[in-house]
Design an enzyme around this catalytic site. Structure first.
Site, PDB file in Angstrom:
ATOM      1  N   HIS A 135      12.464   5.536 -26.823  1.00 25.21           N
ATOM      2  CA  HIS A 135      12.595   5.568 -25.453  1.00 25.21           C
ATOM      3  C   HIS A 135      13.700   6.748 -25.037  1.00 25.21           C
ATOM      4  O   HIS A 135      13.669   7.069 -23.978  1.00 25.21           O
ATOM      5  CB  HIS A 135      13.492   4.198 -25.164  1.00 25.21           C
ATOM      6  CG  HIS A 135      13.714   3.988 -23.542  1.00 25.21           C
ATOM      7  ND1 HIS A 135      12.484   3.603 -22.833  1.00 25.21           N
ATOM      8  CD2 HIS A 135      14.827   4.260 -22.765  1.00 25.21           C
ATOM      9  CE1 HIS A 135      13.179   3.475 -21.634  1.00 25.21           C
ATOM     10  NE2 HIS A 135      14.283   3.807 -21.468  1.00 25.21           N
ATOM     11  N   HIS A 190      10.945  -0.240 -17.078  1.00 24.61           N
ATOM     12  CA  HIS A 190      11.459  -1.450 -17.713  1.00 24.61           C
ATOM     13  C   HIS A 190      10.677  -2.496 -18.180  1.00 24.61           C
ATOM     14  O   HIS A 190      10.794  -3.732 -17.596  1.00 24.61           O
ATOM     15  CB  HIS A 190      12.794  -1.834 -16.616  1.00 24.61           C
ATOM     16  CG  HIS A 190      14.116  -1.819 -17.406  1.00 24.61           C
ATOM     17  ND1 HIS A 190      14.867  -2.919 -17.179  1.00 24.61           N
ATOM     18  CD2 HIS A 190      14.628  -1.110 -18.010  1.00 24.61           C
ATOM     19  CE1 HIS A 190      15.962  -2.623 -17.987  1.00 24.61           C
ATOM     20  NE2 HIS A 190      15.819  -1.637 -18.321  1.00 24.61           N
TER      21      HIS A 190
END
EC number: 6.3.5.3
Length: 764
Positions: A70, A119
């Site tokens: 990420h 998210h």
């Protein structure tokens, strides 16, 4: 995770002493929990090689989060370079890829920053907080650039609409987005909601934000000037979100793994609102040298990136970090992703004033360190040095993988299963029934149940919002200068052909901006894919990036930044490859905008562009036949540019009263939506050479339907003819039904019932 310094022994074991740099150098053979923290064995060995010793527990924590998928983009970085290598020249681009968000010039001394991020994994684990903190994080990226946030958008993907878990995830996500955004006082002006079984267990919760500033207000994330102070301000640091976005979003879900619930961050929008005002006042007084928000990887990211991007190193004392849990270990403080926190670099003589402003806004602020000469990031705990690294190795010199990729064996069979060969309606009654079924399907039905939970008009500058083709905001009250933003993506198209599917996503967002009268300027993207360790997924990913980069070149819209979200799969089942594309546009005067509603009888309806028999990945093939196969619609990017030019000119010169792009669901979906929004019916005529099914349901790209006042008809058709854009008159705004001549008539009341009842019925 253990509350003891990882690296001083096995996970959970009490250390014999604080794991300092000196201790690490003297104890090379201590076993460390690198795998628990998400590192591969070769990555851990590389950390040891970089440091010339084993890492301390705190260093291990930093490398684990900063080298996660990420944060480091280790599987995607190699391919993302195409966005720079193929970037079209743009006079509007002020800040490009590499900062918290891209910035473009919109004229009159104004600049706009915008970005879309994901998210996804946190929102599946804890829907409300996952989605809420997604909004909070993207807003902090915007304020870190020096801009005032002015709006948010929310591209969403969920599993099957009738699946029980969708009823758990979707309401929480929507409440989180609405709750956080509404409390911040930011209008939600766009986005979309898509349902597909492939997202079951892996919903996509992408969040975008837009900010406005003057050119002189742009700030970058860098720490420069030895002796300048590093100030942490905002909320106290807690145990929530430890490894949340950084580690949770870097692996697939697996029922055999322990719950990830503690990893989800907890948001406080009221604290964020104070943070916004405090930050903007500090910027206005020129108190800040560099700024970084604390998002994924928390303090590890903020300190290492500020130092790495600047001209010096940094010395930090963790004891000075305000905590809301005094039992946190230094590793946990460094990894915590507690929300509503920022890090500023401030000259010593301006620190007092900066702290005064924070106190005024009731924002906790603490000097936690200072910029140093050299390139070292040094962190202390209880007077002992627990981190001593080259900041660049943490922030920007992590592993870069050239993962294997190959076209999957099943791709040929999927494309050969041609949707164009599916049976069409046998008669007019069946055609009518198919239209109703399409309009009532979850993906085409009204999303008002969702969007009504968002405030679209707070701040008073929203001129277009959901369900318009793109959201639009007024930037300057005196001149009417405005901006538009649209987000789009079609995972079904991209599954059939990743290269073309990515281009279709860009083309649709580009078209949606132009349909409202704004000129497309720049792109942000959120690239949602499965596991990069699967060669088939990596092939989809590389093809999508190649397609998007090539298309941006033709359309002249540079990619300013964005996000990559990988590991969106459960076990072996990956989501459809889903590149979500945001296109930002500018309009000289929002009073000239074009809405989508057919509001006045007698307006002539024109179909712009050409219609072919293109049903691959279409809503019709999904809703009527539960089918996915064939090839997606063809892309003609030069035609998209031409269509946009015509739509923008027609809007500016008052030639059209309404416009709606044609995409999911084809012409009949667009006409139905425009009729229902305006409360007026339409009579349509099937053009010669087209079957009724192709006319109504084809999803050929590069098309729009426009309503033209009779007084402007000659001027409008003359412009289309002069520019070489096909424009066919297909009907008129009239009555209280959608009628297809010779086929059927559907009263607006019947269409409205079908269109509006589905989502409340599924989610009630």
């Amino acid at each position: 995770m253990s509350r003891t310094p990882s690296g001083a022994g096995s996970p959970g074991a009490a250390p014999s002493k604080l794991d300092t740099v000196e201790h690490a150098a003297a104890t090379p053979d201590i076993e460390q929990p690198w795998a628990e923290l998400g590192l591969k064995k070769d990555e851990y060995e590389r950390v040891r090689e970089v440091l010339g010793r084993r890492p301390t527990g705190a260093e291990l924590a930093m490398y684990s989060v900063m080298w996660s998928e990420h944060c480091s983009y280790k599987s995607s970085k190699k391919h993302l370079r195409q966005f720079g290598e193929k970037a079209p020249h743009s006079d509007a681009l002020l800040v490009g890829i590499g900062e918290n968000a891209g910035v473009v010039d919109i004229g009159q001394g104004y600049a706009v920053t915008f970005k879309v991020e994901s998210h996804n994994h946190p929102s599946y684990v804890e829907p409300y907080q996952g989605a809420a903190t997604g909004v909070g994080g993207i807003v902090r990226d915007i304020i870190a650039m020096g801009a005032r946030p002015v709006a948010v958008v929310d591209p969403l993907r969920f599993g099957a609409a009738d699946h029980p878990d969708t009823k758990r995830v979707l309401p929480g996500v929507v409440a989180g987005i609405g709750g956080y955004g509404n409390c911040l006082g930011l209008p939600n002006i766009g986005g979309e909601t898509v349902f597909d079984a492939c997202y079951q267990g892996n919903p996509l919760v992408n969040a975008g934000a837009i900010g406005v500033m003057r050119h002189d207000d742009i700030h970058l994330a860098k720490a420069s000037g030895a002796g300048n102070k590093v100030i942490l301000y905002g909320a106290r640091t807690g145990g929530d979100g430890i490894g949340g976005a950084s580690i949770l979003a870097s692996e697939t879900f697996d029922d055999a793994k322990p719950s990830k619930r503690p990893a989800v961050q907890v948001g406080d929008p009221f604290q964020e609102k104070l943070l916004i005002e405090c930050t903007l006042e500090a910027f206005a007084e020129k108190l800040v040298v560099g700024m970084q928000d604390l998002g994924a990887a928390g303090l590890s990211c903020a300190t290492s990136e500020l130092a790495s991007n600047g001209s010096g190193g940094m010395r930090v004392t963790l004891d000075d970090v305000p905590l809301r849990d005094s039992t946190l270990s230094p590793e946990e403080i460094l990894m915590s992703e507690s929300q509503e926190r920022m890090c500023a670099v401030v000259e010593p003589e301006k620190v007092a004033r900066f702290l005064e402003i924070c106190d005024k806004w009731d924002v906790i602020a603490t000097v936690i360190g200072e910029v140093t000469d050299g390139d070292r990031l040094e962190i202390y705990w209880h007077g002992e040095k627990i981190v001593d690294v080259d900041a660049r190795t943490v922030a920007h010199e992590g592993p870069v993988y050239d993962r294997p990729y190959r076209r999957p064996q099943w791709q040929d069979a999927l494309q050969a299963d041609d949707a164009n060969a599916l049976p069409r309606a046998a008669d007019s009654a069946e055609l009518r029934a198919q239209v109703l079924k399409l309009v009532a399907s979850p993906n085409q039905a009204s999303k008002a149940w969702i969007t009504s939970q968002y405030d679209h008009f707070v701040q008073g500058n929203t001129v277009l919002a959901q369900p318009e083709d793109s959201g639009m905001l007024r930037v300057d009250e005196e001149t009417g200068l405005g901006i538009a933003l649209a987000t789009d993506g079609n995972g079904r198209y991209t599954k059939l052909d990743p290269y073309t599917g990515a281009q279709l996503a860009l083309a649709e967002a580009y078209r949606n901006v132009a349909t409202t009268g704004a000129r497309p300027l720049a792109v942000s993207d959120c690239l949602n894919f499965g596991s990069p360790e699967d060669p088939a997924v990596m092939w989809q990913f590389t093809e999508a990036i190649r397609g998007l980069a090539d298309a941006c070149q033709v359309l002249g819209t540079p990619v300013t930044g964005g996000n990559v979200s990988l590991y969106n799969q459960t076990g072996e089942a990956a989501i459809h490859p889903t590149p979500v594309i945001a296109v930002l546009g500018v309009i000289d005067d929002v009073a000239r905008r074009t809405p989508s509603a057919f509001a006045e009888e007698g307006h002539q309806l024109y179909l712009l562009g050409e219609t072919a028999e293109e049903f691959g990945g279409s809503a019709w093939s999904q809703v009527v036949h539960d089918h996915l196969g064939g090839l997606p619609p063809k892309v003609d990017l030069e035609r998209e540019r031409l269509l946009a030019d015509v739509l923008i000119a027609a809007s500016r010169d008052g030639m059209i009263a309404a416009a709606h792009d044609l995409s999911d669901g084809g012409l009949i979906q667009a006409v139905t939506e425009s009729c229902l929004r305006g409360g007026r019916g339409a009579r349509l005529v099937v053009p010669a050479g087209l079957s009724a099914s192709t006319f109504l349901f084809s999803e050929s790209a590069g098309r729009a339907v426009v309503a033209v006042p009779r007084s402007e008809e000659a001027r409008f058709t003359g412009m289309c003819g002069a520019r070489g854009l096909p424009a066919a008159r297909i009907g008129v705004v009239d009555g209280d039904a959608v009628e297809v001549q010779g086929e059927f008539s559907l009263p607006l009341s019947e269409l409205r019932d079908a269109y509006e009842a589905t989502i409340p019925g599924l989610l009630a």
